[in-house]
Design a protein around this motif. Sequence first.
Motif, PDB file in Angstrom:
ATOM      1  N   UNK A  15       0.837  -1.193   0.000  1.00  0.00           N
ATOM      2  CA  UNK A  15       0.000   0.000   0.000  1.00  0.00           C
ATOM      3  C   UNK A  15       0.873   1.244   0.000  1.00  0.00           C
ATOM      4  N   UNK A  16       0.478   2.248  -0.794  1.00  0.00           N
ATOM      5  CA  UNK A  16       1.268   3.471  -0.916  1.00  0.00           C
ATOM      6  C   UNK A  16       0.400   4.574  -1.502  1.00  0.00           C
ATOM      7  N   UNK A  17       0.986   5.753  -1.679  1.00  0.00           N
ATOM      8  CA  UNK A  17       0.321   6.844  -2.387  1.00  0.00           C
ATOM      9  C   UNK A  17       0.492   6.651  -3.884  1.00  0.00           C
ATOM     10  N   UNK A  18      -0.181   7.499  -4.653  1.00  0.00           N
ATOM     11  CA  UNK A  18      -0.087   7.413  -6.103  1.00  0.00           C
ATOM     12  C   UNK A  18       1.340   7.676  -6.606  1.00  0.00           C
ATOM     13  N   UNK A  19       2.120   8.444  -5.849  1.00  0.00           N
ATOM     14  CA  UNK A  19       3.506   8.696  -6.247  1.00  0.00           C
ATOM     15  C   UNK A  19       4.463   7.612  -5.761  1.00  0.00           C
ATOM     16  N   UNK A  20       3.917   6.560  -5.145  1.00  0.00           N
ATOM     17  CA  UNK A  20       4.735   5.449  -4.676  1.00  0.00           C
ATOM     18  C   UNK A  20       5.292   5.617  -3.285  1.00  0.00           C
ATOM     19  N   UNK A  21       5.072   6.777  -2.662  1.00  0.00           N
ATOM     20  CA  UNK A  21       5.601   7.029  -1.322  1.00  0.00           C
ATOM     21  C   UNK A  21       4.663   6.472  -0.251  1.00  0.00           C
ATOM     22  N   UNK A  22       5.185   6.418   0.970  1.00  0.00           N
ATOM     23  CA  UNK A  22       4.429   5.872   2.097  1.00  0.00           C
ATOM     24  C   UNK A  22       3.236   6.763   2.452  1.00  0.00           C
TER      25      UNK A  22
END
Length: 282
Positions: A245-252
């Motif tokens: 699971x992450x944000x759309x930008x791949x970050x936590x």
Amino acid sequence: MTMMSLHHTSPNSQEMLTLLRQLQADSLQVLEQVRPELGQMKTIGVNAKGDDQKSFDIATDEWIRQWLTTHFESGVVESEEITNAFKFGHNEQGFRFIVDPVDGSDNFARGLPLSAISVAMLPRQTSLSTNEVTYALVGDTSRPEALIAARNDGAYSGDQRLYTSKMQHLDDAFISCELNHWAPDASLAELMQTCSGLRVYGCASRALCMVATGALDAHIDVRNRLTPESFLAASLLVTEAGGYICRLDGEALGPFQSLQDRTTLVAASTKKLAEKIINVLK
């Protein structure tokens, strides 16, 4: 696939998860009392996020706070239905309880399936982040089913451990997507054309639970409207079941300053599938 039961967890986790299952069972009594009046319920206000509130939101929220004060010595409760945190007990120890008393409240109000009681437990002095959730409950509002999780001890439905589908290929994936109050762009059309199927459920916590159980391969919310109480508990179910699971930008996801902070979300059965979804949506 190896099947593991709740009895394989540590004694501390067993005790806490059993308590969360009791919270789910007890809360159904409150919801059953309001269910016959759902068709006549009017909006009675708005919460701190600006979302409509109905009487069952307030009643369930107040009941959960009372239940927590009865079963825990101290802690702090933060909910989408209250502006200020509710502290109880005589010390600064205990848990930080993040509560969504009825996630998918529009579904619940109309008698539609998929709404949930969502409770995430974090250490009291820690930041508001998916990485800090220690215990989690996502309970069905219409039956005693409780999905529960303990960090490093697994996610469970009843006594059976949950596992994601392990899907890695986007063209075979079933995905759910939140569309409310959002005008989709061409990237979503490309995703819909590529994946095997797309569903819309209107309840973030339950959609994430379906990723944890393997019924769905992924869930996305790219509207930048989602707030932490809707996904913190379910995020632990996803990761403890082997998902990502992450944000759309791949970050936590996090840390967040408050429950009013908004974010995007991509949850998938595997990191590889999440990356493929992000590549399409970006």
